[in-house]
Structure formats: structure tokens, C-alpha cells
Design a protein around this motif. Sequence first.
Motif, PDB file in Angstrom:
ATOM      1  N   ARG A 171      52.186  37.410  37.947  1.00 53.17           N
ATOM      2  CA  ARG A 171      52.943  38.354  38.766  1.00 53.17           C
ATOM      3  C   ARG A 171      52.306  39.743  38.729  1.00 53.17           C
ATOM      4  O   ARG A 171      52.151  40.407  39.768  1.00 53.17           O
ATOM      5  N   LEU A 172      51.924  40.181  37.532  1.00 56.87           N
ATOM      6  CA  LEU A 172      51.347  41.516  37.395  1.00 56.87           C
ATOM      7  C   LEU A 172      49.978  41.593  38.058  1.00 56.87           C
ATOM      8  O   LEU A 172      49.665  42.580  38.740  1.00 56.87           O
ATOM      9  N   ILE A 173      49.152  40.563  37.875  1.00 55.59           N
ATOM     10  CA  ILE A 173      47.832  40.566  38.507  1.00 55.59           C
ATOM     11  C   ILE A 173      47.964  40.630  40.020  1.00 55.59           C
ATOM     12  O   ILE A 173      47.279  41.416  40.693  1.00 55.59           O
ATOM     13  N   ALA A 174      48.825  39.797  40.577  1.00 54.88           N
ATOM     14  CA  ALA A 174      48.997  39.780  42.037  1.00 54.88           C
ATOM     15  C   ALA A 174      49.448  41.148  42.546  1.00 54.88           C
ATOM     16  O   ALA A 174      48.964  41.634  43.573  1.00 54.88           O
ATOM     17  N   THR A 175      50.353  41.778  41.821  1.00 56.02           N
ATOM     18  CA  THR A 175      50.865  43.086  42.235  1.00 56.02           C
ATOM     19  C   THR A 175      49.782  44.155  42.153  1.00 56.02           C
ATOM     20  O   THR A 175      49.603  44.952  43.081  1.00 56.02           O
ATOM     21  N   LEU A 176      49.043  44.184  41.054  1.00 56.35           N
ATOM     22  CA  LEU A 176      47.994  45.185  40.890  1.00 56.35           C
ATOM     23  C   LEU A 176      46.884  45.003  41.917  1.00 56.35           C
ATOM     24  O   LEU A 176      46.326  45.977  42.424  1.00 56.35           O
ATOM     25  N   ARG A 177      46.558  43.759  42.252  1.00 54.35           N
ATOM     26  CA  ARG A 177      45.538  43.518  43.271  1.00 54.35           C
ATOM     27  C   ARG A 177      46.037  43.929  44.650  1.00 54.35           C
ATOM     28  O   ARG A 177      45.273  44.429  45.478  1.00 54.35           O
ATOM     29  N   PHE A 178      47.320  43.758  44.912  1.00 52.77           N
ATOM     30  CA  PHE A 178      47.897  44.210  46.176  1.00 52.77           C
ATOM     31  C   PHE A 178      47.797  45.727  46.278  1.00 52.77           C
ATOM     32  O   PHE A 178      47.395  46.277  47.314  1.00 52.77           O
ATOM     33  N   LEU A 179      48.115  46.426  45.201  1.00 50.87           N
ATOM     34  CA  LEU A 179      48.055  47.886  45.197  1.00 50.87           C
ATOM     35  C   LEU A 179      46.614  48.377  45.261  1.00 50.87           C
ATOM     36  O   LEU A 179      46.310  49.349  45.953  1.00 50.87           O
ATOM     37  N   ASP A 234      46.466  37.327  53.192  1.00 43.82           N
ATOM     38  CA  ASP A 234      45.148  37.260  52.565  1.00 43.82           C
ATOM     39  C   ASP A 234      45.276  37.085  51.055  1.00 43.82           C
ATOM     40  O   ASP A 234      44.588  36.259  50.442  1.00 43.82           O
ATOM     41  N   LEU A 235      46.165  37.859  50.430  1.00 45.15           N
ATOM     42  CA  LEU A 235      46.337  37.782  48.986  1.00 45.15           C
ATOM     43  C   LEU A 235      46.861  36.431  48.540  1.00 45.15           C
ATOM     44  O   LEU A 235      46.563  35.984  47.421  1.00 45.15           O
ATOM     45  N   SER A 236      47.606  35.763  49.385  1.00 47.19           N
ATOM     46  CA  SER A 236      48.202  34.485  48.993  1.00 47.19           C
ATOM     47  C   SER A 236      47.158  33.453  48.605  1.00 47.19           C
ATOM     48  O   SER A 236      47.404  32.599  47.745  1.00 47.19           O
ATOM     49  N   PHE A 237      45.947  33.535  49.190  1.00 44.93           N
ATOM     50  CA  PHE A 237      44.922  32.537  48.889  1.00 44.93           C
ATOM     51  C   PHE A 237      44.305  32.749  47.503  1.00 44.93           C
ATOM     52  O   PHE A 237      44.022  31.783  46.797  1.00 44.93           O
ATOM     53  N   SER A 238      44.066  33.998  47.116  1.00 40.06           N
ATOM     54  CA  SER A 238      43.491  34.238  45.790  1.00 40.06           C
ATOM     55  C   SER A 238      44.548  34.156  44.693  1.00 40.06           C
ATOM     56  O   SER A 238      44.257  33.754  43.566  1.00 40.06           O
ATOM     57  N   THR A 271      56.828  34.236  48.679  1.00 40.43           N
ATOM     58  CA  THR A 271      56.923  34.442  47.229  1.00 40.43           C
ATOM     59  C   THR A 271      56.362  35.811  46.847  1.00 40.43           C
ATOM     60  O   THR A 271      56.958  36.558  46.068  1.00 40.43           O
ATOM     61  N   LEU A 272      55.219  36.157  47.414  1.00 42.96           N
ATOM     62  CA  LEU A 272      54.603  37.454  47.126  1.00 42.96           C
ATOM     63  C   LEU A 272      55.477  38.610  47.604  1.00 42.96           C
ATOM     64  O   LEU A 272      55.563  39.646  46.939  1.00 42.96           O
ATOM     65  N   SER A 273      56.106  38.431  48.756  1.00 36.64           N
ATOM     66  CA  SER A 273      56.944  39.507  49.298  1.00 36.64           C
ATOM     67  C   SER A 273      58.141  39.788  48.403  1.00 36.64           C
ATOM     68  O   SER A 273      58.741  40.868  48.475  1.00 36.64           O
ATOM     69  N   LYS A 274      58.469  38.851  47.548  1.00 34.01           N
ATOM     70  CA  LYS A 274      59.559  39.040  46.584  1.00 34.01           C
ATOM     71  C   LYS A 274      59.023  39.528  45.242  1.00 34.01           C
ATOM     72  O   LYS A 274      59.581  40.439  44.619  1.00 34.01           O
ATOM     73  N   ILE A 275      57.927  38.926  44.800  1.00 28.46           N
ATOM     74  CA  ILE A 275      57.367  39.239  43.481  1.00 28.46           C
ATOM     75  C   ILE A 275      56.850  40.671  43.408  1.00 28.46           C
ATOM     76  O   ILE A 275      57.086  41.385  42.425  1.00 28.46           O
ATOM     77  N   ILE A 276      56.125  41.121  44.433  1.00 30.16           N
ATOM     78  CA  ILE A 276      55.479  42.441  44.375  1.00 30.16           C
ATOM     79  C   ILE A 276      56.495  43.579  44.242  1.00 30.16           C
ATOM     80  O   ILE A 276      56.365  44.424  43.354  1.00 30.16           O
ATOM     81  N   PRO A 277      57.542  43.641  45.081  1.00 33.08           N
ATOM     82  CA  PRO A 277      58.533  44.717  44.878  1.00 33.08           C
ATOM     83  C   PRO A 277      59.229  44.624  43.523  1.00 33.08           C
ATOM     84  O   PRO A 277      59.482  45.655  42.883  1.00 33.08           O
TER      85      PRO A 277
END
Length: 410
Positions: free
Chosen positions: A92-100, A108-112, A119-125
Motif C-alpha cells: 500500500r505504501l509503495i503504491a502510494t509513494l509511486r503515485f505521488l 498505468d500504476l495498476s500494472f506495476s 482498489t488503488l483509488s481507495k488505497i491511495i487516499p
Amino acid sequence: MSLTQDEVMAVGIVIALNEKKRKRSKWTKDWLLKRDQISHTNLMKELKLDPDEWRNYMRMDESTYVELLNMVTPFITCKDTVMRKSISPHERLIATLRFLATGRSLQDLSFSAVMGTSTLSKIIPETCVAIYKVLKKDYLKFPATEKEWKTVGEQFEFRWNFPHCLGAVDGKHVWITPPSESGSYYWNYKGYNSLVLMAVVNANYEFIMADIGTNGRVSDGGVIDNTEFGKRLKDEKLCIPHESVTATSNCVLPYVFVGDEAFALRTDFLKPYSQKDLHSEKRVFNYRLSRARRVAENAFGIMASRFRIFHTCINLKLTSIDKVVMACVVLHNYLRKACPSDYSPEDCFHREDRISKMILPGLTADPNYLAGLQHGQGSRNYPEIAKVVRDRFKDYFVNAGAVAWQKDFI
């Protein structure tokens, strides 16, 4: 036998309802079930062998990341269910930091990250809220006492030769995708939709106050009145110290905030003299004020360069955008303290070359994606007492508080 138009419509409705009742053939897509094998968490294991690449990928060193992960883990841990395994705090933290850090789209982020966009739209916020929660207390401190304000003033006098400065104030437009049917409510003078991020920055390029949420249509210095800081400043509820003698002279000066031409001149808020009819002494004042207020421009620039989300149109709900922006603010302060040489090396800051007599710019906010506030048009009728305060600082800078090189830069 031919059907009437009404009968055809009825048959269509029945077919549609039957399609809706069909069960999904799969719980999730096959490739999403292989997150443990193909996500960028495996890349992280390889990057541990190369600290430079780790820092480039995560915008921080490994020990700083581990410390941050330990702090947020209690707030972003979910339980496994009989249906599927939960997404770990690490993922969760990696995905969020990479989004930022990259500003990539959720698609695009969903593939990596090997997670669905929903799921990402919920996890990141959620993760941004956790980051803000664990860092706010120690890394976004707003002075609450006269003593704390005086400490800020001492730092400005030591680093920027500007006594009794309580902070550099600046505002930036953050590019957003507006809500549907919002019309021109968020449309700013630069020609795009935005929310305004208003901030106060200390002498060390750290935010001590940040406020996000004013619509971009309010595009001049009046936006400060919509912030809690602006309201408390106006109502004299900030515990600002009384005027006193400066540390390096016998001159008595009040405590003030500084900003650019977008803001109104007050007894507790200084701005430059108008470019019309400038003489030498006013130019000296403008130069000395500029040295102090540029810390805010630099802070925005560093944050935007490290978190490229500010170089894109943020396509999230407004409430989620607020969470993303405030997470970046506290991360900026956290990384400025935890790993300053990696996060913001010396070439990030504006410097004065006293040999060439030129100001070398550091990182500044991109005018296309993190634009400043619109400057007021024409002259304003400021209170005479506010003009007197500005003149007192001007007299100080050309006399008791003069520095040897100031006339080289005017």
C-alpha cells in the motif's frame, strides 16, 4: 409474427435484467492474483543492492522508508479473509509513494502495482491520510506561543538577514480535474481548473502551515482570507510577539510575515514596493524582502520536483485531492529532516553569486502546473500605518541592518 415497438422494448428490458443477474465468472483477473510474483515489490528487493537507485525510485533512502512504513502500518493494516489475502502495508505504501512521486494515472500504476484501479483509488487516499496523521504532529508544527514565533524569527535573521520575519507566505494553483457540472467554479486565470494551496514557510524551506481547498477562481491574494491562518491573522489570534529590538542592532521593529505582490500590505504583513517610481532605498528593501520570501517559492519547487503528481492534472475526488496534497506537504518536511542531502541537495536552492553579482535559481514551482497567485492590478489604498511599518524596515535595511553586498543585486 411481428412485435410492436412497446413489446420490443419490454423484451430488451428483460434481457438487460437477466444479463445484470448473471454471476461473474471470475472473482478477479488472473494477473491480479499474481501480485506476489510480478508487482514492483520484487523490484524493491533488487534495489536494496543499489542505494542510489533505491533513493531515485522512492525519493528517500531505505532506512527512512522503513521508519515511515513502521509509523503508518497500524493505520493501513487490513485482515485476510476466507476469500482472499489482504494487501500488505508495504504494498500500500509503495503504491502510494509511486503515485505521488511519478504522477502516473491509476490505470498505468495498476500494472506495476498489480492492483485494480478501483482498489488503488481507495488505497491511495487512505494511505495519504495515514501519512498525514503520523507526521503532522512532529513535521507540520504551527507556532502557538510567542516563544515559538520568536524562534522562527531568529532563524530568518540568521539565515536571510531579515529580522522578526515569522514566515514567507505563498499560494499555488494545483491542477485538478473538476467535478462534473462545476462550470467555471475552479477555472483560474492561467486557463485551467485548480485548487489553491496556501502555505507559510520557515527559513529552512519547511512548511509550518498549509491549507488546500479554495477554488482556483479566487485567484488573487484575497484567497488567504479563506484559510484558518488568514482569519486568525486578521483577528489577531496568532500570538504574534510585540515589537522589540533586533538581535544585531538597537532598532525596534515589529514581527511580520512576508509575501509577494499578490498579497495586501498590513502592519504584520510586508510586500514589495510597486515597481513604479522605485529609488535606491526601495530597491534595497525589495531585494532584502525577496531573499526572505523566496524560501516559499523554493519549498514549493522542491516539493513539486520530488512529487511529480503536481506536474499532472490530479484526477481524483476533491476530498481525495486534499489528502494527497497534504500528504506531500508533510512528506516534504519529513524528508527535509530525515534525509536532506538526498531529498534536497544544495543545487535545489537559489544562491547568490557575489562575484558575478547574479542570483542562481534553484528549484521553483513549474508555472504551468503549480502556478502562483494572480497579482493585483493597479495600486491599492493600503492603511498609512502599514506603509509606515514597511518604511521602518526599509530604513533599517539601508542603515543599521545593511549588508555589504546588497547594492550589487539591485
